[in-house]
Scaffold this motif. Structure first.
Motif, PDB file in Angstrom:
ATOM      1  N   LEU A  19      51.177  30.176  44.020  1.00 13.13           N
ATOM      2  CA  LEU A  19      49.794  30.601  43.818  1.00 13.13           C
ATOM      3  C   LEU A  19      49.052  29.642  42.893  1.00 13.13           C
ATOM      4  O   LEU A  19      47.931  29.222  43.177  1.00 13.13           O
ATOM      5  N   ALA A  20      49.695  29.300  41.783  1.00 10.75           N
ATOM      6  CA  ALA A  20      49.037  28.433  40.809  1.00 10.75           C
ATOM      7  C   ALA A  20      48.843  27.017  41.361  1.00 10.75           C
ATOM      8  O   ALA A  20      47.757  26.440  41.280  1.00 10.75           O
ATOM      9  N   LEU A  21      49.920  26.473  41.932  1.00  5.95           N
ATOM     10  CA  LEU A  21      49.837  25.120  42.498  1.00  5.95           C
ATOM     11  C   LEU A  21      48.838  25.085  43.656  1.00  5.95           C
ATOM     12  O   LEU A  21      48.024  24.169  43.772  1.00  5.95           O
ATOM     13  N   GLY A  22      48.911  26.126  44.484  1.00  6.65           N
ATOM     14  CA  GLY A  22      47.956  26.237  45.586  1.00  6.65           C
ATOM     15  C   GLY A  22      46.533  26.250  45.060  1.00  6.65           C
ATOM     16  O   GLY A  22      45.646  25.596  45.585  1.00  6.65           O
ATOM     17  N   GLY A  23      46.343  27.012  43.993  1.00  6.27           N
ATOM     18  CA  GLY A  23      45.025  27.095  43.379  1.00  6.27           C
ATOM     19  C   GLY A  23      44.532  25.740  42.899  1.00  6.27           C
ATOM     20  O   GLY A  23      43.388  25.355  43.124  1.00  6.27           O
TER      21      GLY A  23
ATOM     22  N   GLY B 104      42.229  44.257  43.187  1.00  8.81           N
ATOM     23  CA  GLY B 104      43.181  44.709  42.197  1.00  8.81           C
ATOM     24  C   GLY B 104      44.462  43.893  42.150  1.00  8.81           C
ATOM     25  O   GLY B 104      45.402  44.243  41.442  1.00  8.81           O
ATOM     26  N   HIS B 105      44.494  42.785  42.929  1.00  6.70           N
ATOM     27  CA  HIS B 105      45.688  41.953  42.893  1.00  6.70           C
ATOM     28  C   HIS B 105      45.607  41.006  41.704  1.00  6.70           C
ATOM     29  O   HIS B 105      45.022  39.936  41.779  1.00  6.70           O
ATOM     30  N   LEU B 106      46.219  41.425  40.613  1.00  5.57           N
ATOM     31  CA  LEU B 106      46.143  40.623  39.392  1.00  5.57           C
ATOM     32  C   LEU B 106      46.761  39.235  39.542  1.00  5.57           C
ATOM     33  O   LEU B 106      46.399  38.314  38.826  1.00  5.57           O
ATOM     34  N   LEU B 107      47.662  39.086  40.523  1.00  4.46           N
ATOM     35  CA  LEU B 107      48.244  37.767  40.766  1.00  4.46           C
ATOM     36  C   LEU B 107      47.168  36.744  41.129  1.00  4.46           C
ATOM     37  O   LEU B 107      47.352  35.546  40.934  1.00  4.46           O
ATOM     38  N   ALA B 108      46.051  37.239  41.642  1.00  3.38           N
ATOM     39  CA  ALA B 108      44.961  36.335  42.008  1.00  3.38           C
ATOM     40  C   ALA B 108      44.431  35.585  40.792  1.00  3.38           C
ATOM     41  O   ALA B 108      43.801  34.533  40.915  1.00  3.38           O
ATOM     42  N   LEU B 109      44.687  36.138  39.600  1.00  2.00           N
ATOM     43  CA  LEU B 109      44.266  35.450  38.381  1.00  2.00           C
ATOM     44  C   LEU B 109      44.971  34.102  38.271  1.00  2.00           C
ATOM     45  O   LEU B 109      44.408  33.139  37.758  1.00  2.00           O
ATOM     46  N   LEU B 110      46.210  34.060  38.775  1.00  2.00           N
ATOM     47  CA  LEU B 110      46.957  32.808  38.779  1.00  2.00           C
ATOM     48  C   LEU B 110      46.267  31.799  39.680  1.00  2.00           C
ATOM     49  O   LEU B 110      46.093  30.630  39.323  1.00  2.00           O
ATOM     50  N   THR B 111      45.903  32.271  40.861  1.00  6.38           N
ATOM     51  CA  THR B 111      45.217  31.415  41.820  1.00  6.38           C
ATOM     52  C   THR B 111      43.911  30.903  41.224  1.00  6.38           C
ATOM     53  O   THR B 111      43.608  29.712  41.293  1.00  6.38           O
TER      54      THR B 111
END
Lengths: 74, 140
Positions: A19-23, B104-111
């Motif tokens: 997710l982070a790298l993709g971002g 509400g997908h908090l993982l999206a904060l990573l993205t």
């Protein structure tokens, strides 16, 4: 995002990395291409802008490639 | 009035993206592996409708929006390719990440953190190495 866990089954640590790298790639790529799927894909293509058509094709080309690669590797 | 309309459009877009499934990592994966045509069809339809809307607005409006062919600028191909990799890895593009957060997908904060970081990183790289003018979505 349930399938995220399934795709990276057994390697849960890969989820935040992906997710982070993709971002980072999305952020970087958007600036470099001058737009994202909304800007180029939706607005640019519907207005028949050549650069947007090219950008959108590139988005999908590498998207497909990456997804297929993930399928093969995991 | 203009602002209210913009907010309304934003809400409508977020709702539609969420409802159709663009915010689902799995649905995006299925689009890229050709397992399911749903998202691609939805995208194509959206583009077609947008195109029709554009033509209609240009005909009907008293102050029609300008159109001029924009040059294909240098970063398009590589930037597009990098974007696509990121899209497949994160399942999201900038707008989608925001909608995911709304879901509400908090993982999206990573993205989102990644997107901001990538954006910043580009500024640095562009400053040092790229000689072309960086375009933006708001160029006309």
């Amino acid at each position: 995002m349930v399938a995220l866990e399934r795709q990276f089954e057994g390697h849960a640590w890969m989820i935040p990395v992906s997710l982070a790298l993709g971002g980072v790639l999305v952020g970087f790529g958007t600036r470099m291409a001058g737009g994202c799927t909304s800007g180029h894909g939706l607005c640019g293509v519907s207005r028949l802008q050549k650069g947007s058509l090219l950008a959108t094709l590139m988005f999908f080309a590498s998207g497909v490639g990456t997804a297929l690669l993930l399928e093969a590797l995991l | 009035m203009r602002r209210a309309f913009t907010v309304l459009m934003g809400v409508a877009l977020g709702f539609a993206l969420s409802r159709i499934g663009f915010t689902s990592w799995d649905e995006v994966r299925r689009m890229f592996t050709f397992e399911s045509p749903r998202l691609l069809l939805a995208f194509a339809l959206a583009v077609a409708l947008s195109g029709v809307g554009w033509v209609v607005v240009r005909r009907v409006s008293r102050t029609p929006p300008r159109w001029s062919p924009r040059p294909v600028h240098r970063g398009t191909v590589l930037g597009g390719l990098l974007f696509g990799v990121g899209w497949a890895l994160s399942g999201a593009c900038p707008a989608i990440a925001l909608v995911q957060l709304g879901e509400g997908h908090l993982l999206a904060l990573l993205t989102l953190a990644g997107i901001f970081a990538g954006n910043w990183l580009y500024s640095v790289v562009h400053e040092r190495w790229f000689r072309w003018a960086a375009a933006s979505c708001t160029d006309d």
